[in-house]
Design an enzyme around this catalytic site. Structure first.
Site, PDB file in Angstrom:
ATOM      1  N   CYS A   1       0.813  -1.235   0.000  1.00 50.12           N
ATOM      2  CA  CYS A   1       0.000   0.000   0.000  1.00 50.12           C
ATOM      3  C   CYS A   1       0.836   1.269   0.000  1.00 50.12           C
ATOM      4  O   CYS A   1       0.865   2.021  -0.960  1.00 50.12           O
ATOM      5  CB  CYS A   1      -0.893   0.013   1.242  1.00 50.12           C
ATOM      6  SG  CYS A   1      -2.033  -1.332   1.329  1.00 50.12           S
TER       7      CYS A   1
HETATM    8  N1  SAJ Z   1       6.657   2.461   8.610  1.00 51.00           N
HETATM    9  C1  SAJ Z   1       7.659   3.336   9.046  1.00 51.00           C
HETATM   10  N2  SAJ Z   1       7.357   4.271   9.984  1.00 51.00           N
HETATM   11  C2  SAJ Z   1       6.096   4.384  10.514  1.00 51.00           C
HETATM   12  C3  SAJ Z   1       5.093   3.489  10.056  1.00 51.00           C
HETATM   13  C4  SAJ Z   1       5.393   2.536   9.111  1.00 51.00           C
HETATM   14  O1  SAJ Z   1       8.802   3.259   8.592  1.00 51.00           O
HETATM   15  O2  SAJ Z   1       5.889   5.239  11.381  1.00 51.00           O
HETATM   16  C5  SAJ Z   1       6.978   1.470   7.577  1.00 51.00           C
HETATM   17  C6  SAJ Z   1       6.719   0.051   8.030  1.00 51.00           C
HETATM   18  O3  SAJ Z   1       7.870  -0.506   8.619  1.00 51.00           O
HETATM   19  C7  SAJ Z   1       6.376  -0.641   6.708  1.00 51.00           C
HETATM   20  C8  SAJ Z   1       5.708   0.453   5.894  1.00 51.00           C
HETATM   21  O4  SAJ Z   1       6.102   1.698   6.494  1.00 51.00           O
HETATM   22  O5  SAJ Z   1       7.529  -1.066   6.038  1.00 51.00           O
HETATM   23  C9  SAJ Z   1       4.190   0.361   5.880  1.00 51.00           C
HETATM   24  O6  SAJ Z   1       3.805   0.257   7.210  1.00 51.00           O
HETATM   25  P1  SAJ Z   1       2.228   0.308   7.622  1.00 51.00           P
HETATM   26  O7  SAJ Z   1       2.139   0.236   9.105  1.00 51.00           O
HETATM   27  O8  SAJ Z   1       1.594   1.445   6.946  1.00 51.00           O
HETATM   28  O9  SAJ Z   1       1.705  -1.096   7.104  1.00 51.00           O
HETATM   29  P2  SAJ Z   1       0.828  -1.446   5.847  1.00 51.00           P
HETATM   30  O10 SAJ Z   1       1.502  -1.255   4.560  1.00 51.00           O
HETATM   31  O11 SAJ Z   1       0.295  -2.810   6.131  1.00 51.00           O
HETATM   32  O12 SAJ Z   1      -0.304  -0.384   5.910  1.00 51.00           O
HETATM   33  C10 SAJ Z   1      -1.618  -0.746   6.141  1.00 51.00           C
HETATM   34  C11 SAJ Z   1      -2.348   0.189   5.261  1.00 51.00           C
HETATM   35  N3  SAJ Z   1      -3.691  -0.255   5.047  1.00 51.00           N
HETATM   36  C12 SAJ Z   1      -4.210  -0.061   3.809  1.00 51.00           C
HETATM   37  O13 SAJ Z   1      -3.648   0.544   2.941  1.00 51.00           O
HETATM   38  C13 SAJ Z   1      -5.525  -0.630   3.561  1.00 51.00           C
HETATM   39  C14 SAJ Z   1      -2.329   1.593   5.846  1.00 51.00           C
HETATM   40  O14 SAJ Z   1      -3.316   2.409   5.229  1.00 51.00           O
HETATM   41  C15 SAJ Z   1      -2.580   1.628   7.319  1.00 51.00           C
HETATM   42  O15 SAJ Z   1      -2.361   2.966   7.782  1.00 51.00           O
HETATM   43  C16 SAJ Z   1      -1.617   0.712   8.021  1.00 51.00           C
HETATM   44  O16 SAJ Z   1      -1.897  -0.604   7.521  1.00 51.00           O
HETATM   45  C17 SAJ Z   1      -1.776   0.772   9.509  1.00 51.00           C
HETATM   46  O17 SAJ Z   1      -2.232   1.824  10.010  1.00 51.00           O
HETATM   47  O18 SAJ Z   1      -1.357  -0.172  10.165  1.00 51.00           O
END
Ligand code: SAJ
Length: 433
Positions: free
Chosen positions: A269
């Site tokens: 995403c």
């Molecule tokens: N990450 C960082 N710093 C942060 C948060 C995340 O480096 O503060 C990195 C994570 O390690 C990862 C990537 O970003 O590699 C994405 O992390 P994520 O927590 O956003 O995980 P996702 O990709 O599973 O995001 C999903 C998304 N859901 C959908 O798109 C339907 C996102 O919109 C949500 O915000 C996220 O889950 C969530 O909140 O957990």
């Protein structure tokens, strides 16, 4: 517990095209709510697993669900003709040039169109750029069916919001937004989702607005992560602990949303969706300079982790050419096995380009690991780079590293105790601290 086997009634039959992270939970929820579900996919092995109540996705919640509900599976798109509602849940990735790849959505729309019947509702759940349903999906459905959207069939968009690995937020209780090409499509889609989802469903004023909601919310997350990643690289030079500062800022009860620096941004995403908006806006003559900068910053973080590794090695009078680097984690975030767009791949490619020897271990992605245990990785490594903060890695202590003569650590998720590492004379570098 006996399986829920809804009777086949055309009015309550849902066809789900694409049975991955998005389609499979939707299929399970609909079956649980009494819909007869036809799950349509391409991988016959996965289809057979699902038909037998086995989840091809390593997710305990999904596995439990599949034991309780029955889903008819097939690779024949023509079976959509039996459904009253058809949900398109296929991947919308980017290619190696970060160009949106609509091929799965286009193939699904063409295939569905060939068996589309009057009165059906087609819902796109795949993440697409604003305008894609009207400009790409609708023409393909109309051309291959000979029917007219709005007059003969309905078309709506309800962007998926799956958070892989989360047990708090699931397809059952995540609020959703819905847009339709016309009021009838919107109303039918709202009725469908209100029947399924145990959370508020918001009707948007247009299908474009529904498409734009998902792209906005994920671009918001990407730029916020890029912001703290840039701050981290600046504060490293000032000896300021960025994570401590963010935690300090998070004491403000309003107008601040903490994000944390890391060695990269992965997943299907966050690092993908902004490119869908960048590309669509470019066609309309607008340049998303800010979104592109955020993507560049986040894509630079694996390389920055290597810079931090070089600094740590120098502290121990070592360098990349005379050590073996142990890389921990292939999954893009903790406690899941999903490796899509994982920043670890970029890190490994750069290490290879620098002629560095490395081993990689992820307990949840053993097929791509080069060793079969954390112990073996530590035995063979002089330095570590943690890329994924799986629970399994939280048992790593300075004492364990010293025992294995590991002399340097790059903490790509800022999860280790910096002071304890330093006291054990291990050269420690975090991201931003
Ligand atoms: N990450 C960082 N710093 C942060 C948060 C995340 O480096 O503060 C990195 C994570 O390690 C990862 C990537 O970003 O590699 C994405 O992390 P994520 O927590 O956003 O995980 P996702 O990709 O599973 O995001 C999903 C998304 N859901 C959908 O798109 C339907 C996102 O919109 C949500 O915000 C996220 O889950 C969530 O909140 O957990």
């Amino acid at each position: 517990m006996p399986k829920v086997r809804p009777r086949r009634r055309p009015s309550r039959t849902l066809a789900v095209v694409g049975l991955g992270y998005v389609g499979l939970p939707l299929a399970c929820l609909a079956a649980e709510k009494g819909w007869y579900v036809i799950g349509i996919g391409r991988d016959r092995k996965k289809l057979s697993q699902i038909a037998r109540g086995i989840s091809p996705i390593k997710d305990p919640g999904l596995q439990r669900w599949l034991r309780r509900v029955a889903i008819e599976t097939t690779d024949d798109l023509a079976l959509v003709q039996r459904a009253s509602v058809i949900a398109i849940c296929v991947p919308t990735p980017v290619d190696e040039h970060n160009t949106p790849d609509f091929s799965a959505v286009k193939n699904a729309a063409r295939g569905i169109g060939r068996s589309l019947r009057r009165g059906q509702l087609v819902i796109v759940e795949s993440t697409v750029s604003p305008g894609a349903c009207q400009e790409i999906v609708r023409p393909l459905l109309e051309r291959s069916s000979g029917l007219r959207a709005g007059r003969d069939f309905s078309l709506a968009h309800c962007p998926e919001r799956i958070d892989p690995g989360s047990t708090d937020w699931t397809v059952r209780n995540i609020p959703r937004v819905v847009g339709g090409i016309d009021p009838v499509s919107l109303r039918k889609a709202m009725i469908f989702y209100r029947n399924l989802i145990e959370a508020p469903i918001r009707a948007m004023h247009s299908i474009q607005e529904a498409e734009a909601v998902k792209i906005l919310e994920n671009s918001f997350r990407d730029v916020n992560i890029a912001f703290v990643n840039e701050i981290a690289r600046s504060f490293e030079r000032m000896g300021i602990d960025t994570v401590d500062v963010i935690r300090g800022a998070a004491t403000k009860p309003f107008a601040f949303l903490p994000h944390y620096p890391s060695a990269g941004v992965g997943g299907h995403c966050i690092p993908v969706d902004p490119y869908y908006l960048i590309e669509r806006a470019r066609k309309g003559g607008f340049d998303h300079a800010f979104l592109k900068l955020a993507r560049r910053i986040n894509n630079s973080m694996p390389g920055h982790a290597i810079e931090r590794l070089k600094q740590a090695l120098r502290e121990q009078r070592l360098n990349l050419r005379n050590v073996t680097v142990g890389v921990l984690g292939l999954a893009y975030k903790k406690n899941i096995s999903d490796t899509r767009e994982s920043p670890t791949y970029s890190l490994l490619a750069q290490l290879k380009g620098l002629g560095a020897d490395y081993e990689v271990f992820d307990p949840r992605v053993r097929t791509e690991s080069t060793v079969d245990s954390l112990e073996h990785l530590l035995d063979r490594s002089d330095a570590l780079v943690l890329m994924t903060d799986h629970d399994e890695f939280m048992k790593i202590t300075p004492q364990l590293l010293t025992r294995h003569r590991v002399k340097a650590v790059v903490d790509g998720k800022n999860v280790f105790d910096k002071q304890r590492m330093t006291r054990a004379r291990i050269a420690y570098r975090g991201i931003g601290r």
